[in-house]
Design a protein around this motif. Structure first.
Motif, PDB file in Angstrom:
ATOM      1  N   ARG A 130       0.840  -1.198   0.000  1.00  0.00           N
ATOM      2  CA  ARG A 130       0.000   0.000   0.000  1.00  0.00           C
ATOM      3  C   ARG A 130       0.881   1.256   0.000  1.00  0.00           C
ATOM      4  N   MET A 131       1.923   1.252   0.833  1.00  0.00           N
ATOM      5  CA  MET A 131       2.789   2.416   0.922  1.00  0.00           C
ATOM      6  C   MET A 131       3.523   2.660  -0.403  1.00  0.00           C
ATOM      7  N   ALA A 132       3.808   1.583  -1.139  1.00  0.00           N
ATOM      8  CA  ALA A 132       4.574   1.689  -2.384  1.00  0.00           C
ATOM      9  C   ALA A 132       3.686   1.759  -3.624  1.00  0.00           C
ATOM     10  N   ARG A 133       2.385   1.804  -3.458  1.00  0.00           N
ATOM     11  CA  ARG A 133       1.419   1.814  -4.567  1.00  0.00           C
ATOM     12  C   ARG A 133       1.603   0.601  -5.482  1.00  0.00           C
ATOM     13  N   VAL A 134       1.540  -0.579  -4.868  1.00  0.00           N
ATOM     14  CA  VAL A 134       1.579  -1.833  -5.615  1.00  0.00           C
ATOM     15  C   VAL A 134       0.267  -2.566  -5.365  1.00  0.00           C
ATOM     16  N   PRO A 135      -0.551  -2.784  -6.394  1.00  0.00           N
ATOM     17  CA  PRO A 135      -1.778  -3.565  -6.206  1.00  0.00           C
ATOM     18  C   PRO A 135      -1.464  -4.997  -5.792  1.00  0.00           C
ATOM     19  N   VAL A 136      -2.366  -5.598  -5.035  1.00  0.00           N
ATOM     20  CA  VAL A 136      -2.121  -6.913  -4.435  1.00  0.00           C
ATOM     21  C   VAL A 136      -3.233  -7.890  -4.802  1.00  0.00           C
ATOM     22  N   LEU A 137      -2.833  -9.106  -5.162  1.00  0.00           N
ATOM     23  CA  LEU A 137      -3.755 -10.230  -5.320  1.00  0.00           C
ATOM     24  C   LEU A 137      -3.601 -11.147  -4.116  1.00  0.00           C
ATOM     25  N   LEU A 138      -4.697 -11.402  -3.421  1.00  0.00           N
ATOM     26  CA  LEU A 138      -4.693 -12.288  -2.264  1.00  0.00           C
ATOM     27  C   LEU A 138      -5.113 -13.685  -2.684  1.00  0.00           C
ATOM     28  N   ASP A 139      -4.460 -14.694  -2.116  1.00  0.00           N
ATOM     29  CA  ASP A 139      -4.809 -16.076  -2.404  1.00  0.00           C
ATOM     30  C   ASP A 139      -6.040 -16.475  -1.590  1.00  0.00           C
ATOM     31  N   GLY A 140      -6.053 -17.665  -1.029  1.00  0.00           N
ATOM     32  CA  GLY A 140      -7.257 -18.221  -0.429  1.00  0.00           C
ATOM     33  C   GLY A 140      -7.514 -17.858   1.015  1.00  0.00           C
ATOM     34  N   TYR A 141      -8.014 -18.826   1.785  1.00  0.00           N
ATOM     35  CA  TYR A 141      -8.556 -18.565   3.116  1.00  0.00           C
ATOM     36  C   TYR A 141      -7.510 -18.018   4.078  1.00  0.00           C
ATOM     37  N   ALA A 142      -6.381 -18.707   4.217  1.00  0.00           N
ATOM     38  CA  ALA A 142      -5.376 -18.271   5.185  1.00  0.00           C
ATOM     39  C   ALA A 142      -4.830 -16.901   4.825  1.00  0.00           C
ATOM     40  N   CYS A 143      -4.576 -16.686   3.554  1.00  0.00           N
ATOM     41  CA  CYS A 143      -4.046 -15.401   3.102  1.00  0.00           C
ATOM     42  C   CYS A 143      -5.052 -14.280   3.360  1.00  0.00           C
ATOM     43  N   THR A 144      -6.313 -14.529   3.069  1.00  0.00           N
ATOM     44  CA  THR A 144      -7.339 -13.504   3.281  1.00  0.00           C
ATOM     45  C   THR A 144      -7.565 -13.259   4.762  1.00  0.00           C
ATOM     46  N   ALA A 145      -7.430 -14.291   5.581  1.00  0.00           N
ATOM     47  CA  ALA A 145      -7.553 -14.103   7.028  1.00  0.00           C
ATOM     48  C   ALA A 145      -6.457 -13.189   7.553  1.00  0.00           C
ATOM     49  N   ALA A 146      -5.232 -13.360   7.045  1.00  0.00           N
ATOM     50  CA  ALA A 146      -4.142 -12.464   7.435  1.00  0.00           C
ATOM     51  C   ALA A 146      -4.456 -11.034   7.021  1.00  0.00           C
ATOM     52  N   ALA A 147      -4.990 -10.862   5.822  1.00  0.00           N
ATOM     53  CA  ALA A 147      -5.363  -9.527   5.344  1.00  0.00           C
ATOM     54  C   ALA A 147      -6.486  -8.931   6.180  1.00  0.00           C
ATOM     55  N   ALA A 148      -7.387  -9.785   6.666  1.00  0.00           N
ATOM     56  CA  ALA A 148      -8.541  -9.305   7.427  1.00  0.00           C
ATOM     57  C   ALA A 148      -8.137  -8.620   8.721  1.00  0.00           C
ATOM     58  N   VAL A 149      -6.960  -8.934   9.234  1.00  0.00           N
ATOM     59  CA  VAL A 149      -6.445  -8.234  10.418  1.00  0.00           C
ATOM     60  C   VAL A 149      -6.352  -6.742  10.119  1.00  0.00           C
ATOM     61  N   LEU A 150      -5.861  -6.397   8.937  1.00  0.00           N
ATOM     62  CA  LEU A 150      -5.742  -4.994   8.542  1.00  0.00           C
ATOM     63  C   LEU A 150      -7.111  -4.374   8.278  1.00  0.00           C
ATOM     64  N   PHE A 151      -8.010  -5.156   7.685  1.00  0.00           N
ATOM     65  CA  PHE A 151      -9.380  -4.659   7.453  1.00  0.00           C
ATOM     66  C   PHE A 151     -10.054  -4.297   8.765  1.00  0.00           C
TER      67      PHE A 151
END
Length: 341
Positions: A245-266
Motif C-alpha cells: 500500500r505504501m509503495a502503490r503496488v496492487p495486491v492479489l490475495l490467495d485463499g482462506y489463510a491469506c485472506t484471514a491475514a489480510a482481514a487483520v488490517l481490514f
C-alpha cells in the motif's frame, strides 16, 4: 528473522495503518474515461474493466502495466499442528518449500505460465509458533519481526504482488483469527483444510475454541488476534500488504489463510484492503463467510484449496488481460467505428 531486536512495534504499525495513502483518483478517472471510448458496448468486458481501473488507481499511473508481477509465498510452522489439526505432519512445510525451490509445485507452473517472478520466504521453520490453545502463539516482537520480514517482498519495480502461504496447520490459525475478529461459533469458521476426516475436523474446532478461551485479548484488538492466534507466515503477509500500500503496488490475495491475514488490517481500518483483490474463492467454507464480511468478490471460483499462492498466481493472467485490453484496444475514433447514438 535473525535480528533479535524488533523492527517495528504494534504502535508503529497502527500509525502506518492510520496514515495509509489513498487512491490516485486522477489515474482512476483517466482509466474510466478511456474505457468509455473503446470499441465495445459499455460494461461489456465486465470485471476486466473494473480490474483495469483498480490497477490504474493503485499503481498511480495510466495506462496501468503488469509487465513485472511477483508471487511471494511465505512459509511458517504452527505449534497448534501438534494437536492433529492437519492431514499432514509439520515437516511437509519445509519439504514443500524445497519443492518450490526445485520448481516442482503447482505454483511454479502457474508462475511460469504468467511470466511471474516467484519468491519463497521461509520464516524460522525449525521453530514453530507456540500452541495457541495454551496461550499466545507469538510475542509482540516476534509478530512484528515477521511483519517486517514480509515488507521486504515489496521491492522497487514490482507492478503487481500476488501473495500466498505454506504452513501446515494454518487453516486452523486462519479460522481462529476470523472468529476473534468477527465473532461467531468456531465451527462456522473451520473447514477440512488439507483434507482431514471427521475426527480431524472436531479436533480443529476444539483447537479454535481452546485458542479463543486461552487468549481473551485476541477479541479486543486485531493485531492481538494476529499475535495470539496467527503464524509467522500470516504476519508476514499482513506486513507485505501494508508495504505494498505504501509503495502503490496492487495486491492479489490467495485463499482462506491469506485472506484471514489480510482481514487483520481490514479490522484495523476498513480501507486498508482497498488496493487488494481476492484472486479466488477457496472451497473452505470460512472463506466464503470471510469474503462477505470484508466485502470482496473473488476473481475466480474454481474449487481450489491448495494454498501456496496458486489461486493468486493463476489470477495474474486475468489481470494482465484486463490491462492489455484497456491499453491496446482501439477507440471508436481511431478505428473509424461508429459509436452508439
Amino acid at each position: 528473522m535473525s535480528n533479535p531486536q524488533p523492527a517495528l512495534t504494534f504502535e508503529e504499525i497502527r500509525a502506518l495503518v492510520r496514515n495509509l495513502p489513498g487512491p490516485d483518483l486522477d489515474a482512476g478517472t483517466a482509466a474510466v474515461q478511456r474505457e468509455r471510448t473503446l470499441t465495445k458496448p459499455p460494461g461489456s468486458l465486465g470485471r476486466l474493466e473494473e480490474l483495469a481501473e483498480w490497477l490504474a488507481t493503485w499503481q498511480g499511473q495510466h495506462p496501468p502495466e503488469v509487465r513485472r508481477p511477483r508471487v511471494a509465498v511465505f512459509a511458517g510452522n504452527h505449534g497448534v499442528a501438534a494437536r492433529g489439526v492437519s492431514a499432514y505432519p509439520t515437516e511437509v512445510t519445509a519439504q514443500m518449500v524445497a519443492n518450490f525451490q526445485n520448481g516442482g509445485a503447482a505454483v511454479n507452473q502457474l508462475c511460469e505460465a504468467a511470466d511471474a517472478d516467484l519468491r519463497v520466504y521461509e520464516l524460522d521453520l525449525e521453530h514453530p509458533t507456540r500452541d495457541f490453545t495454551q496461550g499466545p502463539a507469538m510475542g509482540e516482537d516476534e509478530c512484528c519481526r515477521a511483519m517486517a520480514y514480509g515488507m521486504m517482498a515489496v521491492e522497487m519495480g514490482v507492478q503487481l504482488l500476488a501473495l500466498g502461504e505454506m504452513g501446515i496447520g494454518n487453516s486452523t490459525s486462519a479460522a481462529a483469527i476470523c472468529a476473534a475478529l468477527f465473532g461467531g461459533d468456531a465451527a462456522g469458521w473451520v473447514g477440512r483444510g488439507t483434507g482431514v476426516d471427521e475426527d480431524g475436523l472436531k479436533r480443529k474446532v476444539a483447537a479454535v475454541e481452546a485458542g479463543l478461551k486461552a487468549n481473551p485479548t485476541a477479541k479486543d484488538d486485531p493485531f492481538e488476534a494476529l499475535r495470539c492466534l496467527g503464524g509467522y507466515e500470516l504476519a508476514a503477509i499482513a506486513g507485505a500488504i501494508l508495504a505494498a500500500r505504501m509503495a502503490r503496488v496492487p495486491v492479489l490475495l490467495d485463499g482462506y489463510a491469506c485472506t484471514a491475514a489480510a482481514a487483520v488490517l481490514f479490522k484495523a481500518d476498513r480501507r486498508a484492503l482497498d488496493h487488494c483483490v481476492v484472486a479466488h474463492r477457496s472451497v473452505e467454507p470460512g472463506h466464503t463467510r470471510l469474503l462477505e464480511v470484508i466485502g470482496k468478490q473473488p476473481v475466480l471460483d474454481l474449487g481450489m484449496r491448495l494454498g501456496e499462492g496458486s489461486g493468486a498466481a493463476l489470477a495474474i493472467n486475468i489481470v494482465k488481460a484486463a490491462a492489455a485490453c484497456h491499453a491496446g484496444m482501439a477507440t471508436f475514433a481511431s478505428a473509424g467505428v461508429t459509436d452508439r447514438a
